[in-house]
Design a protein around this motif. Structure first.
Motif, PDB file in Angstrom:
ATOM      1  N   ARG A 110       2.225  -3.243  -0.189  1.00 60.13           N
ATOM      2  CA  ARG A 110       2.319  -2.856   1.216  1.00 60.13           C
ATOM      3  C   ARG A 110       1.764  -1.449   1.389  1.00 60.13           C
ATOM      4  O   ARG A 110       1.899  -0.595   0.521  1.00 60.13           O
ATOM      5  CB  ARG A 110       3.766  -2.906   1.711  1.00 60.13           C
ATOM      6  N   GLY A 111       1.165  -1.211   2.528  1.00 58.69           N
ATOM      7  CA  GLY A 111       0.573   0.070   2.850  1.00 58.69           C
ATOM      8  C   GLY A 111      -0.806  -0.192   3.429  1.00 58.69           C
ATOM      9  O   GLY A 111      -1.166  -1.354   3.649  1.00 58.69           O
ATOM     10  N   PRO A 112      -1.599   0.783   3.682  1.00 61.62           N
ATOM     11  CA  PRO A 112      -1.297   2.216   3.613  1.00 61.62           C
ATOM     12  C   PRO A 112      -0.486   2.649   4.832  1.00 61.62           C
ATOM     13  O   PRO A 112      -0.467   1.955   5.842  1.00 61.62           O
ATOM     14  CB  PRO A 112      -2.686   2.862   3.618  1.00 61.62           C
ATOM     15  N   PHE A 113       0.122   3.781   4.715  1.00 58.33           N
ATOM     16  CA  PHE A 113       0.952   4.287   5.803  1.00 58.33           C
ATOM     17  C   PHE A 113       0.410   5.610   6.333  1.00 58.33           C
ATOM     18  O   PHE A 113       1.148   6.533   6.637  1.00 58.33           O
ATOM     19  CB  PHE A 113       2.404   4.398   5.337  1.00 58.33           C
ATOM     20  N   ASN A 153       2.855   1.199 -12.228  1.00 58.02           N
ATOM     21  CA  ASN A 153       4.035   1.131 -11.365  1.00 58.02           C
ATOM     22  C   ASN A 153       4.112  -0.247 -10.718  1.00 58.02           C
ATOM     23  O   ASN A 153       3.099  -0.905 -10.495  1.00 58.02           O
ATOM     24  CB  ASN A 153       3.993   2.202 -10.274  1.00 58.02           C
ATOM     25  N   LYS A 154       5.321  -0.652 -10.379  1.00 56.35           N
ATOM     26  CA  LYS A 154       5.531  -1.946  -9.733  1.00 56.35           C
ATOM     27  C   LYS A 154       5.104  -1.871  -8.267  1.00 56.35           C
ATOM     28  O   LYS A 154       5.393  -0.897  -7.570  1.00 56.35           O
ATOM     29  CB  LYS A 154       7.004  -2.336  -9.824  1.00 56.35           C
ATOM     30  N   THR A 155       4.395  -2.901  -7.802  1.00 56.76           N
ATOM     31  CA  THR A 155       3.994  -3.007  -6.400  1.00 56.76           C
ATOM     32  C   THR A 155       5.098  -3.731  -5.618  1.00 56.76           C
ATOM     33  O   THR A 155       6.044  -4.255  -6.207  1.00 56.76           O
ATOM     34  CB  THR A 155       2.674  -3.785  -6.255  1.00 56.76           C
ATOM     35  N   ALA A 156       4.936  -3.793  -4.305  1.00 56.32           N
ATOM     36  CA  ALA A 156       5.933  -4.456  -3.454  1.00 56.32           C
ATOM     37  C   ALA A 156       6.090  -5.930  -3.794  1.00 56.32           C
ATOM     38  O   ALA A 156       7.156  -6.509  -3.598  1.00 56.32           O
ATOM     39  CB  ALA A 156       5.561  -4.288  -1.979  1.00 56.32           C
ATOM     40  N   SER A 157       5.046  -6.565  -4.320  1.00 52.51           N
ATOM     41  CA  SER A 157       5.122  -7.984  -4.679  1.00 52.51           C
ATOM     42  C   SER A 157       5.784  -8.199  -6.035  1.00 52.51           C
ATOM     43  O   SER A 157       6.072  -9.334  -6.409  1.00 52.51           O
ATOM     44  CB  SER A 157       3.723  -8.598  -4.713  1.00 52.51           C
ATOM     45  N   TYR A 190       0.802  -2.436 -10.939  1.00 52.53           N
ATOM     46  CA  TYR A 190      -0.516  -1.948 -10.515  1.00 52.53           C
ATOM     47  C   TYR A 190      -1.351  -1.567 -11.733  1.00 52.53           C
ATOM     48  O   TYR A 190      -0.909  -0.811 -12.597  1.00 52.53           O
ATOM     49  CB  TYR A 190      -0.391  -0.740  -9.578  1.00 52.53           C
ATOM     50  N   GLN A 191      -2.561  -2.089 -11.773  1.00 50.14           N
ATOM     51  CA  GLN A 191      -3.547  -1.760 -12.808  1.00 50.14           C
ATOM     52  C   GLN A 191      -4.843  -1.402 -12.085  1.00 50.14           C
ATOM     53  O   GLN A 191      -5.378  -2.221 -11.343  1.00 50.14           O
ATOM     54  CB  GLN A 191      -3.792  -2.960 -13.735  1.00 50.14           C
ATOM     55  N   HIS A 192      -5.331  -0.180 -12.289  1.00 44.72           N
ATOM     56  CA  HIS A 192      -6.502   0.275 -11.527  1.00 44.72           C
ATOM     57  C   HIS A 192      -7.768  -0.512 -11.819  1.00 44.72           C
ATOM     58  O   HIS A 192      -8.704  -0.496 -11.034  1.00 44.72           O
ATOM     59  CB  HIS A 192      -6.748   1.778 -11.697  1.00 44.72           C
ATOM     60  N   ASN A 193      -7.797  -1.269 -12.927  1.00 46.40           N
ATOM     61  CA  ASN A 193      -8.997  -2.054 -13.259  1.00 46.40           C
ATOM     62  C   ASN A 193      -8.978  -3.453 -12.636  1.00 46.40           C
ATOM     63  O   ASN A 193      -9.938  -4.197 -12.776  1.00 46.40           O
ATOM     64  CB  ASN A 193      -9.168  -2.162 -14.771  1.00 46.40           C
ATOM     65  N   GLN A 194      -7.908  -3.841 -11.947  1.00 49.86           N
ATOM     66  CA  GLN A 194      -7.848  -5.136 -11.274  1.00 49.86           C
ATOM     67  C   GLN A 194      -8.262  -4.984  -9.819  1.00 49.86           C
ATOM     68  O   GLN A 194      -8.110  -3.920  -9.231  1.00 49.86           O
ATOM     69  CB  GLN A 194      -6.447  -5.736 -11.375  1.00 49.86           C
ATOM     70  N   LYS A 195      -8.781  -6.042  -9.251  1.00 43.71           N
ATOM     71  CA  LYS A 195      -9.237  -6.020  -7.850  1.00 43.71           C
ATOM     72  C   LYS A 195      -8.070  -6.418  -6.944  1.00 43.71           C
ATOM     73  O   LYS A 195      -7.916  -7.571  -6.563  1.00 43.71           O
ATOM     74  CB  LYS A 195     -10.426  -6.968  -7.648  1.00 43.71           C
ATOM     75  N   THR A 196      -7.217  -5.435  -6.629  1.00 43.15           N
ATOM     76  CA  THR A 196      -6.045  -5.662  -5.802  1.00 43.15           C
ATOM     77  C   THR A 196      -6.008  -4.649  -4.666  1.00 43.15           C
ATOM     78  O   THR A 196      -6.786  -3.682  -4.664  1.00 43.15           O
ATOM     79  CB  THR A 196      -4.743  -5.557  -6.624  1.00 43.15           C
ATOM     80  N   PHE A 252       1.344 -11.574   0.602  1.00 44.48           N
ATOM     81  CA  PHE A 252       0.991 -11.365  -0.793  1.00 44.48           C
ATOM     82  C   PHE A 252       0.221 -12.581  -1.285  1.00 44.48           C
ATOM     83  O   PHE A 252       0.541 -13.711  -0.948  1.00 44.48           O
ATOM     84  CB  PHE A 252       2.239 -11.163  -1.657  1.00 44.48           C
ATOM     85  N   GLY A 253      -0.812 -12.319  -2.067  1.00 40.98           N
ATOM     86  CA  GLY A 253      -1.647 -13.392  -2.582  1.00 40.98           C
ATOM     87  C   GLY A 253      -2.866 -13.685  -1.721  1.00 40.98           C
ATOM     88  O   GLY A 253      -3.735 -14.432  -2.139  1.00 40.98           O
ATOM     89  N   SER A 254      -2.918 -13.094  -0.518  1.00 32.22           N
ATOM     90  CA  SER A 254      -4.088 -13.299   0.338  1.00 32.22           C
ATOM     91  C   SER A 254      -5.321 -12.715  -0.336  1.00 32.22           C
ATOM     92  O   SER A 254      -5.272 -11.633  -0.924  1.00 32.22           O
ATOM     93  CB  SER A 254      -3.912 -12.604   1.688  1.00 32.22           C
ATOM     94  N   ASN A 255      -6.438 -13.431  -0.253  1.00 33.69           N
ATOM     95  CA  ASN A 255      -7.725 -12.920  -0.735  1.00 33.69           C
ATOM     96  C   ASN A 255      -8.450 -12.311   0.450  1.00 33.69           C
ATOM     97  O   ASN A 255      -8.601 -12.952   1.489  1.00 33.69           O
ATOM     98  CB  ASN A 255      -8.561 -14.030  -1.354  1.00 33.69           C
ATOM     99  N   VAL A 256      -8.892 -11.088   0.272  1.00 33.17           N
ATOM    100  CA  VAL A 256      -9.509 -10.344   1.363  1.00 33.17           C
ATOM    101  C   VAL A 256     -10.872  -9.818   0.918  1.00 33.17           C
ATOM    102  O   VAL A 256     -10.991  -9.187  -0.139  1.00 33.17           O
ATOM    103  CB  VAL A 256      -8.610  -9.160   1.792  1.00 33.17           C
ATOM    104  N   LYS A 257     -11.884 -10.109   1.735  1.00 35.57           N
ATOM    105  CA  LYS A 257     -13.220  -9.556   1.502  1.00 35.57           C
ATOM    106  C   LYS A 257     -13.271  -8.213   2.220  1.00 35.57           C
ATOM    107  O   LYS A 257     -13.058  -8.131   3.431  1.00 35.57           O
ATOM    108  CB  LYS A 257     -14.289 -10.492   2.049  1.00 35.57           C
ATOM    109  N   VAL A 258     -13.549  -7.159   1.468  1.00 39.63           N
ATOM    110  CA  VAL A 258     -13.625  -5.806   2.005  1.00 39.63           C
ATOM    111  C   VAL A 258     -15.082  -5.362   1.939  1.00 39.63           C
ATOM    112  O   VAL A 258     -15.677  -5.358   0.860  1.00 39.63           O
ATOM    113  CB  VAL A 258     -12.734  -4.826   1.199  1.00 39.63           C
TER     114      VAL A 258
END
Length: 129
Positions: free
Chosen positions: A94-97, A50-54, A58-64, A72-78
């Motif tokens: 965008r999310g979570p809500f 499915n298309k994301t807000a950006s 969405y691909q579940h195997n990517q680190k997004t 959008f495009g920010s790199n975040v260490k979780v």
């Protein structure tokens, strides 16, 4: 005299237009060091392709991930606060809500720092370069 007035009008219009720009320079560069603590969840399989807000797919195997406000495009260490494991993700949605949740991770990002059977984990997030 009329030509000068017209040039001033064009210049003012250009400044106004530039001030209204929504282009985000540096993909979160101005937010480097921003931190937040809360809960992370992950996207269910029904979101695959499915298309994301950006506009990304969405691909579940990517680190997004999804965040309510980070550019959008920010790199975040979780970092999972229970086991200390970390992953770097790129914000593309965008999310979570849901109250208390601060980030939605792709399935692969979540599984690299926690067990997906738990559904939700406590995390710290930090915007990095």
């Amino acid at each position: 005299m009329v030509a000068i007035s017209r040039n001033i009008q064009l210049l003012l219009f250009a400044f106004i237009l530039a001030g209204c720009s929504t282009i985000q320079s540096g993909a979160g560069g101005d937010r480097i060091g921003f931190t937040e603590s809360g809960q992370a969840s992950y996207y269910s399989d029904r979101h695959q392709n499915n298309k994301t807000a950006s506009g990304d797919i969405y691909q579940h195997n990517q680190k997004t991930a999804a965040h309510k406000t980070l550019p959008f495009g920010s790199n975040v260490k979780v970092t999972n606060t229970n086991n200390g494991k970390s992953v770097i993700v790129k914000i593309n949605d965008r999310g979570p809500f849901v109250k208390g949740r601060i980030i939605d991770l792709s399935k692969s990002a979540f599984s690299s720092i926690g067990n997906i059977s738990t559904g939700v984990i406590n995390v710290n997030i930090e915007v990095v370069r």
